[in-house]
Design an enzyme around this catalytic site. Structure first.
Site, short mmCIF file in Angstrom:
data_model
loop_
_atom_site.label_atom_id
_atom_site.label_comp_id
_atom_site.label_asym_id
_atom_site.label_seq_id
_atom_site.Cartn_x
_atom_site.Cartn_y
_atom_site.Cartn_z
N LYS A 188 43.69 5.28 59.64
CA LYS A 188 42.42 5.84 60.30
C LYS A 188 42.43 7.28 60.02
O LYS A 188 43.04 8.21 60.67
CB LYS A 188 42.35 5.56 61.81
CG LYS A 188 40.71 5.37 62.28
CD LYS A 188 40.07 6.67 62.23
CE LYS A 188 40.37 7.62 63.15
NZ LYS A 188 39.58 9.01 62.42
N GLU A 261 53.25 13.46 66.31
CA GLU A 261 53.52 14.64 65.57
C GLU A 261 52.21 15.60 66.16
O GLU A 261 51.07 15.45 65.64
CB GLU A 261 53.42 14.58 64.04
CG GLU A 261 54.56 13.57 63.49
CD GLU A 261 55.91 13.80 63.69
OE1 GLU A 261 56.10 15.29 63.75
OE2 GLU A 261 56.79 13.30 63.37
N CYS A 295 50.29 22.64 61.29
CA CYS A 295 51.09 22.69 62.55
C CYS A 295 52.17 23.45 62.91
O CYS A 295 52.59 23.87 63.86
CB CYS A 295 51.21 21.05 62.73
SG CYS A 295 52.40 20.52 61.46
N GLU A 393 47.53 27.12 71.13
CA GLU A 393 47.60 27.15 69.58
C GLU A 393 46.19 27.43 69.16
O GLU A 393 44.96 26.81 69.67
CB GLU A 393 47.78 25.67 69.28
CG GLU A 393 47.82 25.20 67.88
CD GLU A 393 47.98 23.88 67.33
OE1 GLU A 393 47.36 23.03 68.41
OE2 GLU A 393 48.83 23.62 66.60
P1 NAD Z 1 42.91 15.39 66.78
O1 NAD Z 1 43.87 14.93 67.83
O2 NAD Z 1 41.62 15.80 67.50
O3 NAD Z 1 42.54 14.26 65.94
C1 NAD Z 1 43.65 13.71 65.07
C2 NAD Z 1 43.09 12.09 64.71
O4 NAD Z 1 43.14 11.68 65.90
C3 NAD Z 1 41.91 12.12 63.87
O5 NAD Z 1 42.10 11.14 63.03
C4 NAD Z 1 40.99 11.70 64.98
O6 NAD Z 1 39.89 10.93 64.67
C5 NAD Z 1 41.96 10.79 66.01
N1 NAD Z 1 41.62 10.43 67.39
C6 NAD Z 1 41.00 11.54 67.87
N2 NAD Z 1 40.89 10.82 69.19
C7 NAD Z 1 41.59 9.71 69.28
C8 NAD Z 1 41.81 8.62 70.30
N3 NAD Z 1 41.47 8.83 71.39
N4 NAD Z 1 42.48 7.65 69.84
C9 NAD Z 1 42.88 7.58 68.89
N5 NAD Z 1 42.67 8.28 67.69
C10 NAD Z 1 42.04 9.65 67.90
O7 NAD Z 1 43.45 16.40 66.20
P2 NAD Z 1 42.85 17.69 65.46
O8 NAD Z 1 42.48 18.85 66.19
O9 NAD Z 1 41.88 17.10 64.41
O10 NAD Z 1 44.20 18.32 64.44
C11 NAD Z 1 44.77 19.41 64.61
C12 NAD Z 1 46.09 19.39 65.65
O11 NAD Z 1 46.82 18.44 64.92
C13 NAD Z 1 46.74 20.53 65.88
O12 NAD Z 1 47.08 20.74 67.23
C14 NAD Z 1 47.83 20.63 64.96
O13 NAD Z 1 48.92 21.11 65.45
C15 NAD Z 1 48.26 19.02 64.88
N6 NAD Z 1 48.82 18.67 63.88
C16 NAD Z 1 50.33 18.41 63.99
C17 NAD Z 1 51.11 18.18 62.86
C18 NAD Z 1 52.34 17.72 63.05
O14 NAD Z 1 53.04 17.28 62.14
N7 NAD Z 1 53.11 17.90 64.33
C19 NAD Z 1 50.56 18.09 61.67
C20 NAD Z 1 49.11 18.17 61.68
C21 NAD Z 1 48.49 18.63 62.57
#
Ligand code: NAD
Length: 525
Positions: A188, A261, A295, A393
């Site tokens: 997804k 992650e 990230c 962040e």
């Molecule tokens: P997000 O948590 O809003 O979304 C990430 C994914 O989760 C998307 O596909 C979204 O559709 C899905 N999602 C949202 N709500 C959900 C739920 N209730 N249940 C299941 N899935 C759901 O994250 P974002 O803001 O789009 O991404 C940025 C964040 O991701 C930053 O905090 C960044 O640091 C982190 N990040 C971490 C890594 C790592 O490897 N540690 C890598 C990339 C990004």
């Protein structure tokens, strides 16, 4: 109705978008269509169906039906798909570089990091999966009496939930070890970057994955993402810490495993003996790669007092020289932010810091002349506790600079965060770098590099401590998380509770003696 007005950008055109739509594991007919936009221009890129709970269930059912036969193939056969994928992703890179840029707004060089990362991870697991998955002999209680082996079985169907910031790498590189371990995958992706994920799915098909084994459901996180966690046997999630907690709760309720992650507030420490030229280059890369939407990028920079002024002058100069703009070639260094939401957060963090007394040394403003979502690489100083960006962040091209006078002070400041994802230490003395690293509470620490050295060491685990996550990608942990261990013990001669006809008391005395001897003999411990 599907909107066919598609922005013409790079090699990405309406034909490609329509072709990719055919790969979605969700029916287009009768579904609400969710639009996505090109960050460089704000134009409509395309739309993808909003997958329902039922759509997710069907995609998981199809994946489950394909998984059994896939798991019965040898690891070597499964690994061949990864090797073909490695070749294909490198040879088709022009098309995917354009698509990644169109969907995420990043600079070409940062899009290429994704292609390279996919190839590196595919090569690693193609060649090392068999050694990680092999049955292992384990020690029985009494040598010779029990022959014990540990086997690894695939979980079944793995759900991958990925964000928009590295849309190719984060859709693919957690999927590859799951697949080669014998699982099916249902992905997804974030709704902003569905087409990159679909392109990767097409390429995996071409590399030889059986039909149905790799599904892609598009839609909203709270709907399709949550439904996916409700159906799969394991979930690998990359995204924000807030969503990670929700995912963990749901996985916990179902008693399925998950890896998370999550976010970071990563620090770089420049010790007094750092190579200033290299450290400046590293800081620029670490803070502004992917416009800071990475990230593991650096948002806090701690510099030893004795080199602070010299470093700042170089760092500001190099940051101001970065070429910002939209381009489908390597002529720019930094691209756009991905969305209005990201731009709002960056602007709000900088506005709040400046209002509270922070000083802007470089950047500090958006650039609507380049595109609707561009923001200049920004260096701040005089940042203090209480300002939003001190602890939260930003996930944008903004870094705060602080002086320190002792290593203890730098380490304390580095660890003064709920996050623990990545850190960077600069010194000419590698041993000293390792010693400082040992005191830092972060899953990866790069010495004389910002983030790429540890990330690209795909044989080593990568992930977060504290609020930055649970579990690890890459290396042995990155593939074994997708398996269940099974211990098979074959008992010989007599049972551990004693041979037939020997009294309990005699056997207890005998076993006690044997255990004492075993404790003394190194080979038997
Ligand atoms: P997000 O948590 O809003 O979304 C990430 C994914 O989760 C998307 O596909 C979204 O559709 C899905 N999602 C949202 N709500 C959900 C739920 N209730 N249940 C299941 N899935 C759901 O994250 P974002 O803001 O789009 O991404 C940025 C964040 O991701 C930053 O905090 C960044 O640091 C982190 N990040 C971490 C890594 C790592 O490897 N540690 C890598 C990339 C990004």
């Amino acid at each position: 109705m599907t909107d066919t007005r598609v922005a013409r950008t790079g090699a990405v055109n309406a034909r490609l978008i329509e072709r990719l739509k055919a790969r979605i594991s969700v029916p287009v007919e009768g579904r609400e269509m969710l639009p996505s936009f090109v960050p460089f221009t704000g134009e409509l890129l395309g739309d993808a169906p909003r997958g329902t709970r039922e759509d997710v269930r069907e995609a998981v059912d199809r994946a489950r039906a394909a998984q059994g036969a896939w798991a019965r193939r040898s690891v070597g056969e499964r690994a061949r798909v990864l090797r073909r994928f490695h070749a294909l992703v490198l040879s088709r890179q022009d098309e995917i570089l354009d698509l990644v840029q169109v969907e995420s707004g990043k600079a070409r060089g940062h899009a290429f990091e994704e292609v390279a990362d996919c190839a590196i991870v595919a090569r690693y697991y193609a060649h090392h999966a068999a050694e990680h998955l092999r049955p292992r002999r384990r020690r029985g209680a009494l040598p010779g009496l029990t022959s014990t082996r540990e086997y690894r079985h695939p979980k079944g169907v793995v759900g991958i939930i990925s964000p928009w910031n590295y849309p190719l790498t984060l859709a693919v590189t957690d999927s590859l070890p799951a697949l080669v371990a014998g699982n099916a995958v249902v992905l997804k992706p974030d709704r902003q970057t569905s087409f990159t994920a679909l392109w990767a799915a097409e390429l995996l098909d071409e590399a030889g994955l059986p039909r149905g084994l790799f599904g892609v459901v598009t839609g909203e996180g709270r709907e399709a993402g949550a439904a996916l966690i409700g159906e799969v046997d394991y979930v690998s999630f990359t995204g924000s810490t807030a969503t990670g907690r929700t995912v963990a709760r749901q996985a916990g309720e179902r008693l399925i495993g998950c890896s998370l992650e999550l976010g970071g507030k990563n620090a770089m420490i420049l010790l007094e003996d750092a190579d200033l030229e290299r450290a400046t280059e590293g800081a620029v890369r670490g803070c502004f790669s992917n416009a800071g939407q990475l990230c593991i990028s650096i948002e806090r920079l701690f510099v030893h007092d004795s080199i602070f002024d010299r470093f700042v002058q170089r760092f500001v100069e190099k940051t101001r020289a970065l070429r910002l703009g939209p381009a489908f070639d390597y002529s720019t260094d930094v691209g756009s932010l991905v969305s209005r939401k990201q731009l709002d957060t960056v602007e709000e963090h900088v506005r709040d810091a400046v209002a509270e007394g922070a000083t802007v040394l470089a950047g500090g403003r958006s650039r609507p002349d380049l595109g609707p979502l561009f923001y200049e690489p920004t260096i701040l100083t005089d940042v203090r506790a209480g300002m939003t960006l001190f602890a939260d962040e930003t996930f944008g091209p903004v870094v705060s600079l602080q002086r320190f006078r002792s290593v203890d002070e730098a380490v304390e400041k580095t660890n003064d965060t709920p996050y623990g994802l990545n850190a960077s230490v600069w010194t000419r003395d590698a041993r000293r770098g390792r010693e400082v690293a040992a005191q830092i509470h972060a899953g990866t620490v790069n010495v004389n590099d910002a983030y790429a050295a540890a990330w690209a060491s795909t044989d080593a685990p990568m992930g977060g401590m504290k609020d930055s996550g649970l579990g690890r990608r890459h290396g042995e942990e990155g593939i074994l998380r997708y398996t269940d261990s099974q211990t098979v013990a074959v008992q010989r001669l007599f049972s551990l509770s004693g041979p037939p006809g020997v009294s309990g008391e005699r056997y207890a005395r005998f076993l006690s003696g044997v255990l004492k001897v075993f404790e003394k003999v190194p080979g038997l411990r």
